[in-house]
Structure formats: structure tokens, C-alpha cells
Design an enzyme around this catalytic site. Structure first.
Site, short mmCIF file in Angstrom:
data_model
loop_
_atom_site.label_atom_id
_atom_site.label_comp_id
_atom_site.label_asym_id
_atom_site.label_seq_id
_atom_site.Cartn_x
_atom_site.Cartn_y
_atom_site.Cartn_z
N ARG A 19 0.87 -1.19 0.00
CA ARG A 19 0.00 0.00 0.00
C ARG A 19 0.89 1.22 0.00
O ARG A 19 1.74 1.37 0.88
CB ARG A 19 -0.82 0.04 1.31
N THR A 33 -1.04 7.53 -1.07
CA THR A 33 -2.30 7.34 -1.83
C THR A 33 -3.12 6.18 -1.25
O THR A 33 -4.32 6.07 -1.53
CB THR A 33 -2.02 7.02 -3.30
N ASP A 87 0.32 -2.15 12.55
CA ASP A 87 0.92 -2.53 11.27
C ASP A 87 1.38 -3.98 11.36
O ASP A 87 2.34 -4.30 12.05
CB ASP A 87 2.09 -1.61 10.93
N ASP A 119 5.06 -4.98 10.25
CA ASP A 119 6.06 -4.46 11.19
C ASP A 119 6.07 -5.28 12.48
O ASP A 119 7.13 -5.58 13.03
CB ASP A 119 5.78 -2.99 11.52
C1 PRP Z 1 -0.94 -4.61 4.69
C2 PRP Z 1 -1.63 -5.95 4.77
C3 PRP Z 1 -2.46 -5.98 3.52
C4 PRP Z 1 -2.78 -4.53 3.31
C5 PRP Z 1 -4.21 -4.31 3.66
O1 PRP Z 1 0.17 -4.66 3.88
O2 PRP Z 1 -0.73 -7.02 4.84
O3 PRP Z 1 -1.77 -6.53 2.41
O4 PRP Z 1 -1.95 -3.77 4.16
O5 PRP Z 1 -4.62 -3.01 3.37
P1 PRP Z 1 -5.75 -2.69 2.30
O6 PRP Z 1 -6.87 -3.68 2.53
O7 PRP Z 1 -6.14 -1.28 2.61
O8 PRP Z 1 -5.14 -2.83 0.94
P2 PRP Z 1 1.24 -3.46 3.78
O9 PRP Z 1 0.96 -2.65 2.57
O10 PRP Z 1 1.30 -2.75 5.09
O11 PRP Z 1 2.59 -4.20 3.43
P3 PRP Z 1 3.49 -5.20 4.29
O12 PRP Z 1 2.76 -6.50 4.37
O13 PRP Z 1 4.69 -5.28 3.41
O14 PRP Z 1 3.78 -4.60 5.63
N1 URA Z 2 -2.34 -2.87 7.14
C1 URA Z 2 -1.97 -3.14 8.40
O1 URA Z 2 -0.89 -3.70 8.63
N2 URA Z 2 -2.79 -2.77 9.41
C2 URA Z 2 -3.96 -2.18 9.20
O2 URA Z 2 -4.68 -1.88 10.17
C3 URA Z 2 -4.34 -1.92 7.88
C4 URA Z 2 -3.51 -2.27 6.86
#
Ligand code: PRP
Ligand code: URA
Length: 209
Positions: free
Chosen positions: A104, A108, A200, A203
Site C-alpha cells: 500500500r 495514496t 501494522d 512491522d
Molecule cells: C498490509 C496488509 C495488507 C494490506 C491491507 O500490507 O498485509 O496486504 O496492508 O490493506 P488494504 O486492505 O487497505 O489494501 P502493507 O501494505 O502494510 O505491506 P506489508 O505486508 O509489506 O507490511
Molecule cells: N495494514 C496493516 O498492517 N494494518 C492495518 O490496520 C491496515 C492495513
């Protein structure tokens, strides 16, 4: 409750979800709880897989049995979905594993795909998309787009925490894809984080806070 949504209820799953939500849980314990929660979700999301009647030779005499002979593919969304893989493989050791990289954009909030490596036979396989957070649903819908383009037809989405907005987005784009989650939380905040959620996920899982 949307038709394709299964809110999985199990006391052990409730306990692991509480560990995952707790801000004081360190990443090692977070990983362990995630692995156990994922194994329970694997049990629940495979309930309707087809089995084939087989006669089994026990040490005493043949017995009727059923084997799971369906091709199964699990697809974690990088990075956070990686933490769900071993829980699924504990049950489905013969599953193939594909990977989708999805991120994400922090400004944006739009997902961008940065990696795709899928095994052969996507059209026939039962495909389990693993993405722990279903927030806006943008990542899940983009991942389902990639899987559908790759020929996948028997899809299901498994998450750890869902928001109503994410469930609605997946249902609108892919009404026939079942969603399995232990919980649907209240809402998204202005940064599109799930509230109360657990923060997160990537993380917390990888200790990159
Ligand atoms: C997180 C999570 C999902 C996404 C969900 O990933 O693992 O893939 O956010 O959000 P959405 O439904 O609004 O699209 P992130 O982009 O934080 O990446 P990461 O897994 O690399 O930390
Ligand atoms: N991605 C995350 O890791 N946490 C949230 O709450 C939403 C998106």
C-alpha cells in the site's frame, strides 16, 4: 452478515487473536500466535474440500477411507501473509506455494503489485489467498485480480482481522470468493488502519517497528 463471509469462532482462535492484538506482545510471540491462529483458519477454510473414497490397507484388513487428492495452492501476500504459511502447511504439507508482492502506498493508500511467482495448475487448484489485514480491500482485490488473470477459479481469502469496508470491497469485486476471518472490526481510521485492529501487521510480525 454478507453471504460469502465466514467469521470463524473457536476459543483457541479467540485467545491467539487477543495475543496478536496486544501491543505488548513481542514479535516472537506474535509469530507463534499467528502460526497457531492460521492453523485453525486452515482447518475451517478447508471444510468443503472434496475427498475421494479409497480402500486403506490397515495392518489387519482393508478399511474404507477418504483421501484429500485435490491440488491445493496457498498464496501469501508479501510481506505480512508470509506469517500464515507455516500454519497452513502444517495441515496441507503437499500444497504448492505462490507469492504475490503487494504494497500500500503510504500516501495514496493504493496497492501496487511488485512481485508475482505462481505455481503451475492454478486453474484446477483450490487457491487460498493469505493476507492477514483486510482494510480497504484494495490489496486483496488487486491480489485476486492477479490470481484470476493467472487462471485461478477456486479461490478463497483468509485473513486475521477484517474491516467492514474491506469485506464490502471484496464482495463487490468477487462475490463468489469466500472470506474467512476470526473477526470483523469496527471501522477504518483516517490512515485506513483497522480500528481497533492490531497496528501494522508486517512491522509487528518482522520486528521492523
Ligand atoms: C498490509 C496488509 C495488507 C494490506 C491491507 O500490507 O498485509 O496486504 O496492508 O490493506 P488494504 O486492505 O487497505 O489494501 P502493507 O501494505 O502494510 O505491506 P506489508 O505486508 O509489506 O507490511
Ligand atoms: N495494514 C496493516 O498492517 N494494518 C492495518 O490496520 C491496515 C492495513
Amino acid at each position: 452478515m454478507p453471504e460469502g463471509l465466514t467469521v470463524v469462532q473457536h476459543p483457541v482462535l479467540d485467545d491467539r487473536l487477543a495475543v496478536l492484538r496486544d501491543a505488548s506482545t513481542p514479535h516472537g510471540a506474535f509469530r507463534q500466535a499467528l502460526s497457531e491462529a492460521s492453523a485453525i483458519l486452515a482447518v475451517e477454510s478447508t471444510r468443503d474440500l472434496p475427498t475421494v473414497a479409497r480402500t486403506i490397507d490397515t495392518p489387519l484388513e482393508p478399511a474404507p477411507g477418504r483421501r484429500l487428492e485435490a491440488e491445493i495452492t496457498i498464496v501469501p501476500v508479501l510481506r505480512a501473509g508470509l506469517g500464515m504459511v507455516d500454519g497452513f502447511l502444517r495441515l496441507l504439507a503437499g500444497a504448492r506455494v505462490g507469492h504475490l508482492g503487494m504494497q500500500r502506498d503510504e500516501d495514496t493508500l493504493e496497492p501496487t503489485g511488485y512481485y508475482e511467482r505462481l505455481p503451475p495448475g492454478m486453474g484446477e487448484a483450490y487457491v487460498f489467498l493469505l493476507d492477514p489485514m483486510l482494510a480497504t480491500g484494495g490489496s486483496a482485490v488487486a491480489a485476486l485480480d492477479m490470481l484470476t488473470k493467472a487462471g485461478a477459479r477456486h479461490l478463497r481469502l483468509v485473513c486475521i482481522v477484517a474491516a467492514p469496508e474491506g469485506v464490502a470491497a471484496v464482495e463487490a469485486a468477487y462475490p463468489s470468493v469466500p472470506i474467512f476471518t476470526p473477526v470483523v472490526d469496527k471501522e477504518l481510521n483516517a490512515q485506513k488502519f483497522i480500528v481497533p485492529g492490531l497496528g501494522d501487521f508486517g512491522d509487528r510480525l518482522f520486528g521492523t517497528i
